[in-house]
Design a protein around this motif. Sequence first.
Motif, short mmCIF file in Angstrom:
data_model
loop_
_atom_site.label_atom_id
_atom_site.label_comp_id
_atom_site.label_asym_id
_atom_site.label_seq_id
_atom_site.Cartn_x
_atom_site.Cartn_y
_atom_site.Cartn_z
N ARG A 50 0.85 -1.19 0.00
CA ARG A 50 0.00 0.00 0.00
C ARG A 50 0.89 1.25 0.00
O ARG A 50 2.11 1.14 0.12
CB ARG A 50 -0.93 0.00 1.21
CG ARG A 50 -0.24 0.01 2.55
CD ARG A 50 -1.24 -0.02 3.70
NE ARG A 50 -0.58 0.15 4.98
CZ ARG A 50 -0.09 -0.85 5.71
NH1 ARG A 50 -0.23 -2.10 5.26
NH2 ARG A 50 0.51 -0.61 6.86
N ASP A 51 0.27 2.39 -0.16
CA ASP A 51 0.98 3.67 -0.20
C ASP A 51 2.07 3.65 -1.26
O ASP A 51 3.23 4.04 -1.02
CB ASP A 51 1.59 4.02 1.16
CG ASP A 51 0.53 4.22 2.23
OD1 ASP A 51 -0.62 4.52 1.86
OD2 ASP A 51 0.86 4.07 3.43
N PRO A 218 -2.02 -4.76 -6.15
CA PRO A 218 -2.22 -5.14 -4.75
C PRO A 218 -3.35 -6.15 -4.53
O PRO A 218 -4.23 -5.95 -3.72
CB PRO A 218 -2.54 -3.79 -4.09
CG PRO A 218 -3.21 -3.01 -5.16
CD PRO A 218 -2.56 -3.42 -6.45
#
Length: 281
Positions: A50-51, A218
């Motif tokens: 993530r990010d 993801p």
Amino acid sequence: MSRYGVQRIGFAFLALTTLVVVVPILCVVGVVIVGGIQAISWEFITAIPRDGMKAGGIFPAIVGTLLLTLGTALAAIPVGVGGAIYLAEYARDTWWTRSIRLAIVNLAGIPSIVYGLFGLGLFVLMMKMGTSILAGSLTLAIMTLPIIISTGEEALRAVPTEFRTVSASLGGSRWQGIRHVILPQALPGMITGVILGLLRAAGETAPILFTVAAFYLPRLPQSPFDQTMALPYHLYVISTQVPGMPFSIQNGTAMVLLALVLSMNLGATIVRSYFRRRRQW
């Protein structure tokens, strides 16, 4: 100088050569471990990135690498072992078989980027598989076939001729002799070839760059026709394409890849040792 002096010089040269090879490898592994150990955690292994891949984990890349390795094994092992059996046990020594062996040796030396372009043209575009696990696995399988065939043929030829003679004298057909006598004796060497090929496939970046790897995905793949992340390409991406990526995450990813490859090698060594103990010569 006496022959013992020459022997000592030879042993010293071999020891020095070993150090020249081993020490840099240990230094690289040490740098990766020191730089990446702080990033290793349960979340890092099992979480979704993530990010922008600067947080979370690398679980999809691990799963993608395992799926690609499994697909490569399913596609390459039957063809490679079959080709080795044919060349070692059935093919006559003619210009045609010598040409095939020469082609196999040459294929083993082709850069992996060429296999990637070949897989892009054949599987992705011509056969319309798209960038998928199937296309990537078939591309990696073609890349590993020369290693599997060459080592498998050498392992079969290393089995003493007496095994074939005794099998034939007992009334067994050629295939029965190969299936029940020759293959069990050649299995340790053939396993070595298979593992060498699969380890190369697990660590390659260029072939999957064109055929399967996703920059950032993801989620886990749902079918063989889906894209997936993979550890080698993921390591390349976070090291060169993502600004501000923590150095510990880069080394942690490399550490996981090394651990995966070493665990496969260790498992293969255990299996190979088991069959080698059962070998009768």
